[in-house]
Design an enzyme around this catalytic site. Structure first.
Site, PDB file in Angstrom:
ATOM      1  N   ASP A 175      42.802  45.452  50.252  1.00  0.00           N
ATOM      2  CA  ASP A 175      41.807  45.403  49.193  1.00  0.00           C
ATOM      3  C   ASP A 175      42.459  46.063  47.981  1.00  0.00           C
ATOM      4  OD1 ASP A 175      39.227  45.086  47.954  1.00  0.00           O
ATOM      5  OD2 ASP A 175      38.894  47.220  48.308  1.00  0.00           O
ATOM      6  N   ARG A 176      41.972  45.768  46.791  1.00  0.00           N
ATOM      7  CA  ARG A 176      42.592  46.329  45.592  1.00  0.00           C
ATOM      8  C   ARG A 176      41.919  47.637  45.178  1.00  0.00           C
ATOM      9  NH1 ARG A 176      42.027  43.466  39.868  1.00  0.00           N
ATOM     10  NH2 ARG A 176      40.455  45.083  39.670  1.00  0.00           N
ATOM     11  N   ASP A 177      40.694  47.544  44.664  1.00  0.00           N
ATOM     12  CA  ASP A 177      40.002  48.705  44.120  1.00  0.00           C
ATOM     13  C   ASP A 177      39.575  49.645  45.246  1.00  0.00           C
ATOM     14  OD1 ASP A 177      40.210  47.497  41.572  1.00  0.00           O
ATOM     15  OD2 ASP A 177      38.376  46.360  41.922  1.00  0.00           O
ATOM     16  N   THR A 202      40.801  40.634  46.871  1.00  0.00           N
ATOM     17  CA  THR A 202      39.853  41.458  46.130  1.00  0.00           C
ATOM     18  C   THR A 202      38.663  40.661  45.613  1.00  0.00           C
ATOM     19  OG1 THR A 202      39.626  42.959  44.231  1.00  0.00           O
ATOM     20  CG2 THR A 202      41.284  41.234  44.039  1.00  0.00           C
ATOM     21  N   ASN A 203      37.464  41.177  45.852  1.00  0.00           N
ATOM     22  CA  ASN A 203      36.262  40.616  45.228  1.00  0.00           C
ATOM     23  C   ASN A 203      36.264  41.049  43.766  1.00  0.00           C
ATOM     24  OD1 ASN A 203      35.341  39.576  47.667  1.00  0.00           O
ATOM     25  ND2 ASN A 203      33.871  41.227  48.018  1.00  0.00           N
ATOM     26  N   HIS A 244      33.196  34.996  42.882  1.00  0.00           N
ATOM     27  CA  HIS A 244      31.830  34.650  43.271  1.00  0.00           C
ATOM     28  C   HIS A 244      30.963  35.886  43.506  1.00  0.00           C
ATOM     29  CE1 HIS A 244      28.597  33.497  46.100  1.00  0.00           C
ATOM     30  NE2 HIS A 244      28.552  32.431  45.334  1.00  0.00           N
ATOM     31  N   ARG A 295      34.394  35.375  49.137  1.00  0.00           N
ATOM     32  CA  ARG A 295      33.852  36.708  48.869  1.00  0.00           C
ATOM     33  C   ARG A 295      33.696  37.478  50.172  1.00  0.00           C
ATOM     34  NH1 ARG A 295      31.611  39.814  45.191  1.00  0.00           N
ATOM     35  NH2 ARG A 295      30.026  41.294  45.867  1.00  0.00           N
ATOM     36  N   LYS A 296      34.383  38.613  50.263  1.00  0.00           N
ATOM     37  CA  LYS A 296      34.247  39.443  51.449  1.00  0.00           C
ATOM     38  C   LYS A 296      32.795  39.914  51.552  1.00  0.00           C
ATOM     39  CE  LYS A 296      37.590  41.853  49.794  1.00  0.00           C
ATOM     40  NZ  LYS A 296      38.429  43.023  49.523  1.00  0.00           N
ATOM     41  N   ASP A 314      38.467  49.632  51.869  1.00  0.00           N
ATOM     42  CA  ASP A 314      37.697  50.861  51.708  1.00  0.00           C
ATOM     43  C   ASP A 314      36.201  50.655  51.923  1.00  0.00           C
ATOM     44  OD1 ASP A 314      37.426  49.363  49.323  1.00  0.00           O
ATOM     45  OD2 ASP A 314      37.019  51.178  48.156  1.00  0.00           O
TER      46      ASP A 314
END
Length: 181
Positions: free
Chosen positions: A19-21, A61-62, A102, A118-119, A144
């Site tokens: 994941d990114r953020d 990443t969303n 999305h 979208r996760k 996270d």
């Protein structure tokens, strides 16, 4: 929503999906510019460690800020290019990126074709597994949020919840535990 792969070789290799953020960068809420990015402690080193261990490294990443009208796809892609360059300068490499614009409550029809990306849905992970030769049995995700863990499970891989601290220390521990299996 996806970038062309960077010359994947034919041999299947394990992959780490990040994941990114909140994993690579501090989650400040809707980051879409380089000046909004602060690396999580140990993030560049963790990516370099995974590269050295033979893993493909992907970011999934969303990005609901796109559907909310806060920024556009070009902003996300520009930021990802900048992040990739920053990591390269630190001896680390992201092999490919996916993001989902999305959001079910904001312009859902605009990005309906990416709803399964979208996760907690596994679409981004599955798309990367289709684009790259990935050894799914040895692959895993670091996220996270519980939605990251749900996406990993839906894609048939292990998930590890990163809540805080040094990402490189966290990754070193995962790799040590997985080697002992």
């Amino acid at each position: 929503m996806q970038r062309p792969p960077t010359q994947p070789d034919a041999a299947p290799r394990p992959a780490v999906f990040l994941d990114r953020d909140g994993v690579l960068n501090v989650d400040t809420g809707y980051a879409h510019r380089a000046d909004q990015i602060a690396w999580v402690p140990g993030a560049p080193e963790a990516v370099a460690r995974m590269n050295a261990a033979g893993f493909r490294v992907f970011v999934v990443t969303n990005q609901a800020g796109i559907a909310r009208g806060l920024y556009g796809c070009d902003d996300v892609e520009d930021l990802h290019r900048w992040m990739a360059q920053e990591l390269r300068e630190r001896g680390a490499r992201i092999d490919d990126w996916r993001y989902s614009p999305h959001h079910p409550l904001h312009q859902p029809e605009r990005f309906a074709d990416k709803a399964d990306w979208r996760k907690p849905a596994p679409g981004m992970l599955l798309d990367l597994m289709a684009a790259w030769p990935v050894d799914r049995t040895a692959s895993f995700m670091i996220g996270d949020r519980q939605t990251d863990m749900e996406a990993a499970a839906a894609a048939g891989i292990d998930g590890y919840l990163f809540e805080a601290g040094n990402l490189d220390t966290f990754v070193a521990d995962i790799l040590r535990r997985r080697a002992g299996r």
